[in-house]
Write a protein that holds these residues in place. Structure first.
Motif, PDB file in Angstrom:
ATOM      1  N   ILE A 122       3.233  14.431 -10.793  1.00  0.00           N
ATOM      2  CA  ILE A 122       4.443  13.329 -10.566  1.00  0.00           C
ATOM      3  C   ILE A 122       4.429  12.884  -8.919  1.00  0.00           C
ATOM      4  N   ALA A 123       4.353  14.051  -8.009  1.00  0.00           N
ATOM      5  CA  ALA A 123       4.655  13.916  -6.712  1.00  0.00           C
ATOM      6  C   ALA A 123       3.204  13.139  -6.005  1.00  0.00           C
ATOM      7  N   LYS A 124       2.211  13.591  -6.780  1.00  0.00           N
ATOM      8  CA  LYS A 124       0.974  12.827  -6.129  1.00  0.00           C
ATOM      9  C   LYS A 124       1.027  11.351  -6.480  1.00  0.00           C
ATOM     10  N   GLY A 125       1.669  10.961  -7.655  1.00  0.00           N
ATOM     11  CA  GLY A 125       1.680   9.590  -8.107  1.00  0.00           C
ATOM     12  C   GLY A 125       2.589   8.723  -7.167  1.00  0.00           C
ATOM     13  N   LEU A 126       3.685   9.401  -6.766  1.00  0.00           N
ATOM     14  CA  LEU A 126       4.875   9.051  -6.214  1.00  0.00           C
ATOM     15  C   LEU A 126       4.163   8.598  -4.591  1.00  0.00           C
ATOM     16  N   ILE A 127       3.323   9.789  -4.408  1.00  0.00           N
ATOM     17  CA  ILE A 127       2.732   9.493  -2.950  1.00  0.00           C
ATOM     18  C   ILE A 127       1.885   8.215  -2.818  1.00  0.00           C
ATOM     19  N   GLU A 128       1.251   8.005  -4.075  1.00  0.00           N
ATOM     20  CA  GLU A 128       0.066   7.091  -4.104  1.00  0.00           C
ATOM     21  C   GLU A 128       0.813   5.647  -4.303  1.00  0.00           C
ATOM     22  N   THR A 129       2.095   5.557  -4.841  1.00  0.00           N
ATOM     23  CA  THR A 129       2.715   4.388  -4.931  1.00  0.00           C
ATOM     24  C   THR A 129       3.427   4.143  -3.399  1.00  0.00           C
ATOM     25  N   ALA A 130       3.973   5.226  -2.958  1.00  0.00           N
ATOM     26  CA  ALA A 130       4.481   4.777  -1.668  1.00  0.00           C
ATOM     27  C   ALA A 130       3.440   4.396  -0.700  1.00  0.00           C
ATOM     28  N   ARG A 131       2.221   4.770  -0.743  1.00  0.00           N
ATOM     29  CA  ARG A 131       1.110   4.298   0.291  1.00  0.00           C
ATOM     30  C   ARG A 131       1.008   2.893  -0.074  1.00  0.00           C
ATOM     31  N   ASN A 132       0.972   2.605  -1.526  1.00  0.00           N
ATOM     32  CA  ASN A 132       0.633   0.945  -1.643  1.00  0.00           C
ATOM     33  C   ASN A 132       2.032   0.260  -1.060  1.00  0.00           C
ATOM     34  N   PHE A 133       3.143   0.846  -1.143  1.00  0.00           N
ATOM     35  CA  PHE A 133       4.533  -0.037  -0.752  1.00  0.00           C
ATOM     36  C   PHE A 133       4.236  -0.142   0.774  1.00  0.00           C
ATOM     37  N   LEU A 134       4.011   1.009   1.257  1.00  0.00           N
ATOM     38  CA  LEU A 134       4.045   0.630   2.873  1.00  0.00           C
ATOM     39  C   LEU A 134       2.713  -0.184   3.362  1.00  0.00           C
ATOM     40  N   GLY A 135       1.719   0.299   2.718  1.00  0.00           N
ATOM     41  CA  GLY A 135       0.595  -0.274   3.072  1.00  0.00           C
ATOM     42  C   GLY A 135       0.637  -1.837   2.852  1.00  0.00           C
ATOM     43  N   SER A 136       1.521  -2.228   1.812  1.00  0.00           N
ATOM     44  CA  SER A 136       1.768  -3.824   1.748  1.00  0.00           C
ATOM     45  C   SER A 136       2.223  -4.615   2.989  1.00  0.00           C
ATOM     46  N   TYR A 137       2.458  -3.871   3.852  1.00  0.00           N
ATOM     47  CA  TYR A 137       3.183  -4.568   4.962  1.00  0.00           C
ATOM     48  C   TYR A 137       2.009  -4.503   6.161  1.00  0.00           C
ATOM     49  N   VAL A 138       1.117  -3.739   5.898  1.00  0.00           N
ATOM     50  CA  VAL A 138       0.071  -3.638   7.129  1.00  0.00           C
ATOM     51  C   VAL A 138      -1.248  -4.040   6.703  1.00  0.00           C
ATOM     52  N   ASN A 139      -1.544  -3.789   5.597  1.00  0.00           N
ATOM     53  CA  ASN A 139      -3.199  -4.003   4.798  1.00  0.00           C
ATOM     54  C   ASN A 139      -3.093  -5.090   4.153  1.00  0.00           C
ATOM     55  N   LYS A 140      -4.190  -5.994   4.331  1.00  0.00           N
ATOM     56  CA  LYS A 140      -4.271  -7.196   3.483  1.00  0.00           C
ATOM     57  C   LYS A 140      -4.619  -6.787   1.890  1.00  0.00           C
ATOM     58  N   ASP A 141      -5.458  -5.497   1.973  1.00  0.00           N
ATOM     59  CA  ASP A 141      -6.003  -5.262   0.803  1.00  0.00           C
ATOM     60  C   ASP A 141      -4.739  -4.646  -0.250  1.00  0.00           C
ATOM     61  N   ARG A 142      -3.665  -4.513   0.306  1.00  0.00           N
ATOM     62  CA  ARG A 142      -2.843  -3.793  -0.208  1.00  0.00           C
ATOM     63  C   ARG A 142      -1.621  -4.748  -0.751  1.00  0.00           C
ATOM     64  N   LEU A 143      -1.798  -6.111  -0.187  1.00  0.00           N
ATOM     65  CA  LEU A 143      -1.280  -7.145  -0.531  1.00  0.00           C
ATOM     66  C   LEU A 143      -2.131  -8.059  -1.028  1.00  0.00           C
ATOM     67  N   THR A 144      -2.435  -8.491  -2.175  1.00  0.00           N
ATOM     68  CA  THR A 144      -3.417  -9.369  -2.572  1.00  0.00           C
ATOM     69  C   THR A 144      -3.011 -10.538  -2.847  1.00  0.00           C
TER      70      THR A 144
END
Ligand code: SF4
Ligand code: SF4
Ligand code: SF4
Lengths: 390, 103, 403, 163, 215, 126, 209, 217
Positions: free
Chosen positions: G6-28
């Motif tokens: 569960i923790a792994k999954g949470l980290i993955e979504t957090a990465r996507n969440f935060l990434g959406s502010y910097v990474n074009k690939d994460r905010l498609t």
């Protein structure tokens, strides 16, 4: 012999009609999941009898998307059916194209040039990638993940659809393959784009895996749920990833070696338990194998003609006769059975839909599990209604 | 101000209503509801007497009610389990029918 | 006894900011006729609570939708108003003007009362929630008990909704909801008992006050004790279940029973269910903050100048974000797993945690106490967790490949 | 004044509970009666008992009854008893109530002045419970355990009997 | 094993069974085996259980509708014309009654061979449309036989649950038959295409004759 | 006594009234709106029970066969236990070890019941 | 240990969440009405009729041969052949479609009409913003609505259009050569007059919003 | 208020002032679709809600599985005759105001499957459709475009007066008859009060059958 007969009789003998009303002496509750239900992938319906939350009887009801596809195909030309095959399993139009083209080629004895074969393999494997990804996404949706895995899956799917659109002009209804080849050649730069997409795809798989694969809730929801024993799977005519998740080594790409699949080095992942988790994992692993095939195909492909010069677009009339051709579509064995009577229209046009036949064992897998499991088990069968009902 | 007697009156009324339920309804569940009401009437008495009694700081009434709640819960648990059990066999929760089907 | 203590009114600046609401309230009240003053004071507080948390509801819906959007690589609502900020208002207007359908076969009165009761129960618990220093409506002696007692009324409301709709799915959803809520209520109460043991009071205000102060920079929150940490985790899991949030959103399990117990509700009645659920979530998060996260207390000594209510809401928002985050990540549990988890993991853990708290209390402070407590928490966790995993034979698998 | 309201609420709920035809309505009215009673307890200064009443009766007992109702089918015939036994029942009830009321009324001795608000803080209750009432506590514990085991046995019995 | 061998094995194993080979003119070369109705079930069972054949997987089941056909051929007949024997051309019309056919494509998952195409024929298209069901042998036939029943009207004896599958239960026709008439609901056709026009006209004519529909 | 009661609970009562108002006002508004502008149009199909788009078959108020009630029974017992634990917890800090042990015994009794139920599979779903 | 995955999954979504502010690939997200994805050249939606030159009626390449009508799988093309002839793009007198309607409420965008047309007269357009509130008005496209200039074809499918133009030019050259030969053989007849030009009326039945 | 002015005002934080505008503004910005997909088009509909196209930007991602809570029915896919009664029933069970988008050729006219026995030739035979999107399947952008069209349509609706839309009048029905299964076709095959041709495209060749009732059943 009689014992084997007994063993092979379907689990529930009586029709559903006798249980449509709630039996007043029993405590069973009959509900119908669908045709409008968030997780029946469209307009599928299951009539379920529940004992508490346990399923004691489940009868699929079909036909809500019966679009008289076969009838239309019998009253139109061979060529005109290709766009209709797109709409069979609308997640995987290119695979359907291939299966149909393959059958007609068998029927008429056409050859396919090498480049076209490569393109077909690339298209089919890309299709498999996007189909498996979205299947898993939908499966997670059914398990109650609020959209995230599905969104990630569709994010990747869009990249593949971009490739399809660049190649065929349409995102979903590609209408690309022709008897004896393909419609158009790859546009400039397409191969590079495809290579890029394929190279990036493992990243997504890894992400998916860390999001889900070891998630305790997922494990608890999937392991040991909806077990399909291999014997029953064969009996029920189940094909595709579901069959292989039950441990039966039967992949038409390997068995029939159609197209040029024998040129590629890839393996067939097999499950052991035949449960929901295996079906999920087999799809994940198949995606990785598909990537291997794609990698090889994208580097081996050489220029050349893309269609058999003998093939005719207009006025195509195969000799009288019949043929059954099949491929390993992402969902299982997709076959076309064609009978020609020498006219421009097929006399008989029959689709062997993997989705419909894989549903044969749905009840057996679901009996005794809960309503929630039923939805998940159903999700792992990966059906598309366009193909189930045609 | 609330005189003790009004409390007791309320309690008596509640008791009678519960009692009426037990006597006049035949459904086992309703009878159980009646019993619960009667128990609650008794609880009210305890509280009333604790409040107006001579030694409220001893908390005897309150204590009694706490224990009474415990007992009532135990009673409800077993009673309802029994009702369901009987229902499973007799397919009814009507007392007289349960009786008549005995055997 | 009452919340309207004006004791710190005459203090200077930081306190003034802290007590700004009380000052304003006092000022308004002082203009009213004498007989109505106390009533007006209460009314103002009530309006503040209802309005404040109503607003928080609106903010949370948009926050959730946008947050989920970001998790899922997209924007979320961003067209209505500035960055989508007016989305909740549009939704409210829409809901208000929507036709209200009551199914023919439904039990009309109960059908109407259910959402009202739900909102009533959801709001009532805020009476004992201290949202800031001196900012609690009533400081009940049995505050926490009041909270749980009123909270349990929610079950009744849910049942009323599910049953009165006379729909199979709604009834199934209601049964699930009740079973789930009662199962998690026990660990919820038991895990908060540890705090009550430590503070010796059921009054929420006292509990918060007991958590004031710092040892060096670590605040005296119960979160920072082994039993408190375990209790907090248990409490939050139970709270998630109590407020029907993912991964415990089975009563609304869309993929199975469509919309659960409110399947037949339309228009604003449906909005009220939404409201009730979110209010329940805020309330229970507020209680978690009160019990374990030091309530309105600042987390760091040098931050004490920040007004207390801001701390409370900051903590509340953090918890809400956590809820959203979890919702964006996890799939849903199955009913049997849910129940097993409640009774075979949560309940034993909560009971053992009580003992841990008792041991902590009776042992002299020092590293030994820490060690013993940690062992008392970690060992059963591992064992019970192992048991949970083992019972269903969960494992990582290896696959074979055929040529 | 307040007392009258709460009392009326309680009695109305109670009467509805035993007289309504629909069992679920009965339980809902029962909940009303419980809530009214809880209010009376609060009015009488028994805060703990009042909230405990809600927690246990509304939150648990009523829910349990609801489950029982949903788990059993109630054929339409659950009316009252036959006319004769109904009359008899009514008579007995009236007699009982009469006696009680008369007793209460006649014991004017009870009408003494209101004592000051007794202290019944949680602290006191807890101490009393653990010190003076330790033995009954254990007994109740035993009783509850017995009830748990008993009820569960019955339930288990059912479970194993299932096809 | 090729088709001939299978045929003779069957004949040997099942007394009275007389399978016929139906040849197929297309380059695919998928010839098929026509089983007689009486022995079909046993024969199918044999096909599944025979250790060398082991056709454990029934992939495809489908129906076919062969209309009554009229073939006219010219034959030379010797006739007495004016007392002289003469060879005269005569048009002889042979009316072959139609029939319904069920086709099964069998594979072996164990041995990975196939397909063996098995056909069964009904006596005619109207009243004698019974065939033995293979569902007890291969469960994968369950839905497909139901479908054939629904769309073609072949009644499979021994099928556990033979109901309509795609159309609703009240529906009476068998739409995949070649002589099925679609319901006339082209009320709105902004530009009635020639083909549509023809269809509509045909339809009008057909329903005015009483037996315009399938069985 | 009454005044104390009022002092304590009046805010709660007002909060409750406000809550009901918060719930009822929009419902009233919605009702008014429908009176004034958007007439409600009930209908046989519209107001029929929703069941996946099919006509609803059978009553929903049927008997449920479920095992929830076992949990409800266990819950009831533990809820009552909580009623005893709360005062204990409040008094805990001033209690002697002996009194705590009394509570421990009480707890153990219930845990014993729980363990028994666990062992017997009462807590195992279906 | 319980909770690891569960923790792994949470980290993955957090990465996507935060990434959406910097990474074009994460905010498609492509914010559609304002931003648009570049369209692939092959993209197809609905057919249109190509005309050469300025006058849409005169320049229509379609000769009304009705092949597409026959081959269109869902039969959504409706053509009525003219009775008279007029010169086509090459200058040869040809029939033309008196009526050419496509019911785009039926069209399945399959491109088969394009494939079978021997005259390169019908091509696929890429316009997709065709939603309409008018069922019976907006979705039946007539000749006027369907006719688009060759420049438009070049605009949407440049490569393909260039190819087609090349081919046509070749054919025209051949035809010209032939015509010249014929003319030389049989001294000239005046070229037929073009019919009066009318602007491509985008009105009539077709109205999109 | 014209569009330009409105945009300007909204930028300045001044919002629609009249009741009608508030009403329309609220409705159009909170259109919750019913989770309802029929066929291929449904996949594109799902794609529209996914990250790339993100219908949520318009506040419309709240797909409600129960018709009671939905505002918009996106008929995405082929409506077969077997499914039609369910679709109509679902539509009927939605509360007013409710909108319908017919997405794709199939939903509008039967599309590619028009020529057959089992496909309904357009859902508008039974329920009123607000916006039609041609295409097979329409691109996700096309759905968003249709959504904007719907928003515009909502925005133009009057609250009072004769021009007010269907759901605000009390003389118009809010539910439509659900067809039943007949022996050969759905019965009735269409809803004549709802469905009539208003085309101005005069058909050069009228159908021989005319537009009278179907001859069968
Ligand atoms: S694209 Fe296909 S469906 Fe559309 S008009 Fe052309 S041939 Fe017909
Ligand atoms: S578009 Fe092409 S195929 Fe169709 S009528 Fe015109 S010239 Fe012929
Ligand atoms: S319009 Fe096309 S894509 Fe949409 S449902 Fe119909 S066939 Fe499928």
């Amino acid at each position: 012999m009689s014992t084997s007969m007994e063993a092979s009789t379907p689990a529930a003998h009586q029709g559903f009609a006798d249980a449509t009303m709630i039996d007043h002496e029993s405590d069973l509750l009959q509900i119908s999941l669908g045709p409008h239900h968030p997780s029946t992938h469209g307009v599928f319906r299951m009539d379920v009898v529940l004992d508490g939350e346990r399923v004691v009887k489940l009868k699929p009801v079909f036909g809500y998307l019966h679009r008289n596809h076969e009838k239309i195909a019998e009253s139109t030309t061979y060529l005109a059916s290709i766009p209709y095959t797109d709409r069979l399993d609308y997640m995987c139009s290119l695979s359907n194209n291939w299966a149909y083209a393959l059958s007609v080629e068998k029927l008429a004895g056409l050859q396919v040039p090498e480049r076209a074969e490569y393109i077909r393999v690339i298209a089919a494997e890309l299709t498999r990638l996007q189909n498996h990804a979205s299947t898993i996404g939908f499966l997670m949706q059914e398990m109650g993940a609020s959209g995230t895995p599905l969104m990630y899956a569709f994010r990747e799917r869009e990249k593949i659809l971009d490739l399809f659109e660049a190649l065929t002009g349409s995102r979903m209804m590609c209408n690309y393959m022709r008897f004896g080849g393909c419609r158009v050649d790859l546009p400039a730069g397409w191969l590079d784009q495809a290579r890029k997409t394929v190279d990036e795809y493992p990243r997504f798989l890894d992400e998916f895996e860390s999001l889900l694969a070891s998630n305790e809730i997922l494990l608890a929801r999937t392991q040991g749920v909806g077990v399909l024993p291999p014997k029953l799977a064969i009996q029920g005519g189940v094909t595709g990833p579901i069959l292989r998740a039950s441990g039966v080594n039967y992949d038409i790409r390997k068995v029939d070696r159609y197209g040029i699949y024998e040129r590629f080095d890839f393996k067939v992942p097999l499950g052991e338990h035949g449960d929901v988790y295996d079906r999920y994992m087999i799809r994940m692993l198949e995606m990785r194998e598909s990537l291997k095939i794609l990698d090889q195909a994208l580097h081996q492909i050489t220029p050349g003609p893309i269609i058999d010069p003998k093939a005719k677009i207009r006025g195509f009339r195969p000799k009288p006769g019949e043929a059954y051709g099949r491929i390993e579509s992402p969902k299982g064995e997709l076959g076309f059975y064609l009978i020609s009577d020498g006219t421009p229209n097929p006399y008989r046009y029959r689709v062997r839909p993997p989705s419909l036949i894989n549903l044969t064992v749905l009840e057996d897998m679901c009996l005794g599990s809960s309503l929630a499991d039923t939805v998940v088990i159903f999700g792992t069968i990966d059906i598309v209604l366009g193909e189930v009902d045609r | 101000m609330t005189p003790l007697s009004s409390c007791l009156m309320l309690s008596a009324l509640l008791f009678s209503v519960g009692f009426a339920g037990v006597l006049m309804r035949r459904n086992a569940i309703l009878i159980l509801i009646g019993i619960e009401l009667m128990l609650n009437a008794a609880n009210l008495n305890f509280i009333a007497f604790w409040r107006y009694g001579s030694a409220p700081e001893a908390l005897t009434g309150v204590m009694f009610v706490i224990f009474s709640i415990g007992v009532a819960a135990a009673e409800a648990a077993v009673g309802l389990a029994l009702i369901i059990s009987i229902y499973r066999h007799r397919k009814t929760t009507q007392i007289d029918r349960i009786n008549s089907m005995r055997g | 006894m009452t919340a309207l203590a004006y004791n710190s009114l005459h203090h200077a600046s930081p306190q003034a900011a802290d007590q700004i609401f009380l000052i304003v309230q006092h000022w308004i009240v002082s203009h009213a006729p004498a007989g109505l003053q106390s009533l007006l004071a209460i009314l103002l507080s009530v309006v503040a609570i209802v309005g404040g948390f109503g607003l928080l509801f609106a903010i949370t819906t948009i926050l959730e939708r946008k947050g989920l959007g970001r998790i899922q690589n997209r924007y979320g609502p961003n067209r209505v108003g500035f960055f989508g900020s007016l989305q909740p208002i549009a939704d409210a207007i829409k809901s208000l003007t929507k036709e209200d359908i009551v199914p023919q076969t439904a039990d009309k009165l109960v059908h109407l009362l259910a959402p009202i009761l739900l909102v009533l129960a959801a709001f009532s618990v805020y009476a004992v929630l201290p949202v800031g220093r001196n900012m609690v409506l009533v400081n009940l002696d049995a505050g926490v008990l009041f909270f749980f007692a009123i909270g349990s009324v929610t079950e009744v409301a849910v049942f009323m909704a599910g049953w009165s709709s006379r729909n199979k799915y709604s009834l199934l959803g209601a049964m699930r909801a009740i079973a789930q809520m009662i199962s998690y209520e026990v660990p919820l109460i038991l895990s908060s008992l540890t705090v009550i043991m430590a503070t010796g009071s059921l009054s929420t205000v006292t509990i918060v006050e007991k958590q004031a102060g710092f040892s060096r920079i670590l605040p005296h929150w119960f979160l920072f004790t082994p039993w408190g940490f375990a209790g907090f985790v248990l409490f939050m899991i139970a709270a998630t279940a109590e407020s029907n949030r993912s991964p415990f959103d089975l009563p609304e399990g869309e993929s199975e029973i469509i919309a659960g117990y409110y399947i037949e509700y339309s228009g604003f009645k449906f909005a009220l269910f939404f409201l009730g659920e979110y209010l329940g979530m805020f309330a229970i998060s507020g209680l978690a903050i009160t019990l374990f996260l030091g309530g309105w207390n600042a987390p760091l000594p040098f931050l004490t100048w920040v007004p207390s209510y801001l701390w409370f809401f900051a903590k509340l928002l953090t918890l809400i974000v956590a809820f959203i985050w979890v919702r964006g990540t996890l799939p849903r549990l199955r009913m049997d797993q849910l129940m097993n988890f409640a009774w075979k993991f949560m309940l034993p853990m909560a009971l053992l945690n009580l003992i841990t708290a008792a041991v902590w209390h009776f042992m002299p402070s020092g590293p030994v106490r820490w060690l013993v407590s940690i062992v008392l928490v970690v060992v059963p966790y591992t064992l019970l967790g192992r048991n949970q995993m083992h019972k269903s034979h969960l494992e990582k698998r290896v696959y074979r490949f055929a040529e | 004044m307040l007392f009258t309201i709460f009392a009326a609420l309680t009695i109305a709920g109670a009467v509805a509970a035993i007289s309504l035809r629909n069992l679920v309505h009965s339980v809902l009215s029962l909940i009303l009666a419980f809530a009214g009673l809880a209010a009376v307890y609060l009015l009488l200064g028994a805060q703990f008992i009042g909230f405990a009443q809600i927690l246990v009766y509304v939150g648990a007992v009523a829910i349990l009854i609801v489950f029982t109702i949903l788990l059993t089918r109630n054929d339409g015939t659950f009316g009252t008893s036959s006319q004769a036994s109904w009359n008899l029942g009514a008579l007995i009830v009236i007699a009982v109530f009469g006696t009680l009321a008369w007793t209460i009324h006649s014991s004017a001795a009870l009408q003494h002045a209101l004592p000051p608000q007794p202290e019944a803080t949680m602290q006191q209750i807890g101490t009393a419970l653990m010190v003076r009432f330790a033995l009954p506590l254990e007994v109740i514990g035993l009783l509850l355990t017995a009830a748990l085991i008993g009820a569960a046995t019955i339930a288990l019995h059912e479970k194993q009997e299932r096809p | 094993m090729n088709l001939e061998e299978i045929k003779s094995t069957l004949e040997a194993a099942i007394p009275g069974c007389s399978p016929q080979i139906v040849t197929n003119g297309s380059p695919s070369g998928q010839h098929s085996l026509l089983l007689d109705r009486e022995h079909a079930f046993v024969a199918a069972m044999f096909l599944r259980d025979d250790p060398t054949l082991c056709l454990d997987y029934c992939s495809n089941v489908t129906g076919l509708d062969w209309l009554d056909t009229e073939t006219s051929e010219k034959v030379k007949v010797t006739q007495l014309v004016d007392g002289v024997e003469k060879e005269v051309d005569e048009v002889r019309k042979t009316r072959t009654p139609g029939y319904l056919e069920a086709v099964y494509h069998l594979y072996s998952m164990q041995k990975k061979h196939g397909p063996l195409v098995v056909r069964l024929r009904t006596e005619n298209r109207t009243d004698s449309v019974h065939l033995p069901s293979f569902t007890p042998i291969w469960r994968s036939a369950e839905f497909q036989e139901r479908e054939v029943f629904d769309l073609f009207g072949i009644i499979f004896d021994g099928h556990p649950d033979l109901r309509r599958i795609l159309m609703w239960d009240e529906f009476e026709d068998h739409p995949m038959r070649k002589d099925y008439v679609e319901p006339d609901d082209y009320e709105y056709e902004p530009t009635p295409h020639d083909a549509v026009l023809k269809k509509a006209l045909e339809h009008r004519n057909r329903i005015s004759t009483p037996d315009g529909q399938g069985a | 006594m009454n005044s104390l009661f009022i002092d304590t609970y009046r805010p709660i009562a007002i909060l409750m009234i406000a809550a009901v108002g918060f719930a009822v006002t929009p419902l009233l508004l919605a009702w008014l709106w429908s009176k004034k502008f958007s007439p409600r149009k009930p209908g046989a199909v519209k107001n029929a029970t929703y069941e996946c788009g099919l006509e609803s078959k059978g009553d929903a108020w049927v008997q449920f066969r479920s095992e929830y009630y076992i949990y409800a029974i266990v819950f009831l017992v533990f809820d009552v236990e909580a009623i005893f634990l709360l005062p204990f917890a409040v008094a805990f800090s001033s209690l002697t070890v002996g009194a705590s042990l009394a509570m421990l015994v009480f707890l153990m009794l219930l845990v014993e019941g729980l363990i028994w139920a666990w062992q017997k599979g009462v807590l195992t779903w279906a | 240990m319980l909770g690891e995955g569960i923790a792994k999954g949470l980290i993955e979504t957090a990465r996507n969440f935060l990434g959406s502010y910097v990474n074009k690939d994460r905010l498609t997200t492509v914010q559609y009405p304002e931003q648009r994805l570049p369209q692939a050249e092959a993209t197809r939606d609905f057919p249109f009729l190509v005309y050469d030159g300025e006058d849409w009626q005169a320049g229509l390449r379609c000769v009304g041969c009705q092949i597409c009508e026959k081959e269109c799988p869902p039969k959504c093309i409706f053509i009525e052949k003219s009775t008279d002839k007029k010169p086509d793009a090459v200058g040869k007198p040809q029939f033309y479609p008196a009526v050419f309607n496509i019911d785009i409420s039926v069209c399945m965008s399959c491109q088969i009409c394009v494939e079978v047309c021997p005259f390169d007269a019908i091509k696929m357009d890429t316009a997709f913003e065709l939603s309409t509130v008018d069922r019976f008005g907006g979705l039946l496209w007539d000749k006027a609505r369907l006719a688009k200039p060759n420049q438009h074809y070049h605009h949407v499918h440049p490569t393909e259009a260039a190819e087609v133009d090349g081919r046509l030019a070749e054919e025209r050259a051949k035809a010209d050569a032939k015509a010249k030969a014929a003319a030389e053989a049989k001294t000239s007849a005046p070229p037929p007059a073009a019919p009066p030009a009318a602007p491509p009326a985008n009105s009539g039945v077709s109205s999109t919003s | 208020m014209d569009q330009q002015l409105k945009i300007e005002l909204s930028q300045q934080g001044i919002f629609a002032t009249t009741m009608e505008e508030l009403y329309n503004w609220g409705r159009k910005n909170s259109v919750w679709p019913l989770t309802f997909g029929l066929a291929c088009c449904a996949i594109e509909m799902i794609a529209t809600t996914m990250a790339r196209y993100d219908l949520a930007r318009f506040g419309a991602e709240v797909f409600r599985p129960s018709p009671r809570q939905a505002d918009l029915m996106i008929v995405a896919g082929t409506v077969t005759k077997k499914m039609a009664p369910q679709v109509v029933r679902l539509y009927n069970q939605m509360p007013e105001p409710k909108y319908v988008i017919a997405m794709g050729a199939c939903a509008i006219s039967g599309g590619p499957f028009k020529q057959g026995y089992s496909v309904l030739k357009g859902i508008d035979r039974y329920i009123p459709v607000d916006v039609h999107i041609p295409g097979c399947p329409p691109r996700p952008e096309a759905l968003i475009d249709a959504f904007i069209t719907l928003q515009k349509k909502i925005d133009a609706q009057a609250l009072t007066g004769e021009a007010r839309p269907r759901h605000l009048r009390d003389d118009t029905p809010s539910e439509f008859p659900v067809p039943t299964y007949g022996a050969h076709d759905l019965q009735p095959a269409k809803n004549p009060t709802l469905w009539h041709i208003t085309t101005n495209a005069t058909s050069p060749k009228p159908l021989p059958t005319g537009t009278d009732e179907s001859g069968r059943d």
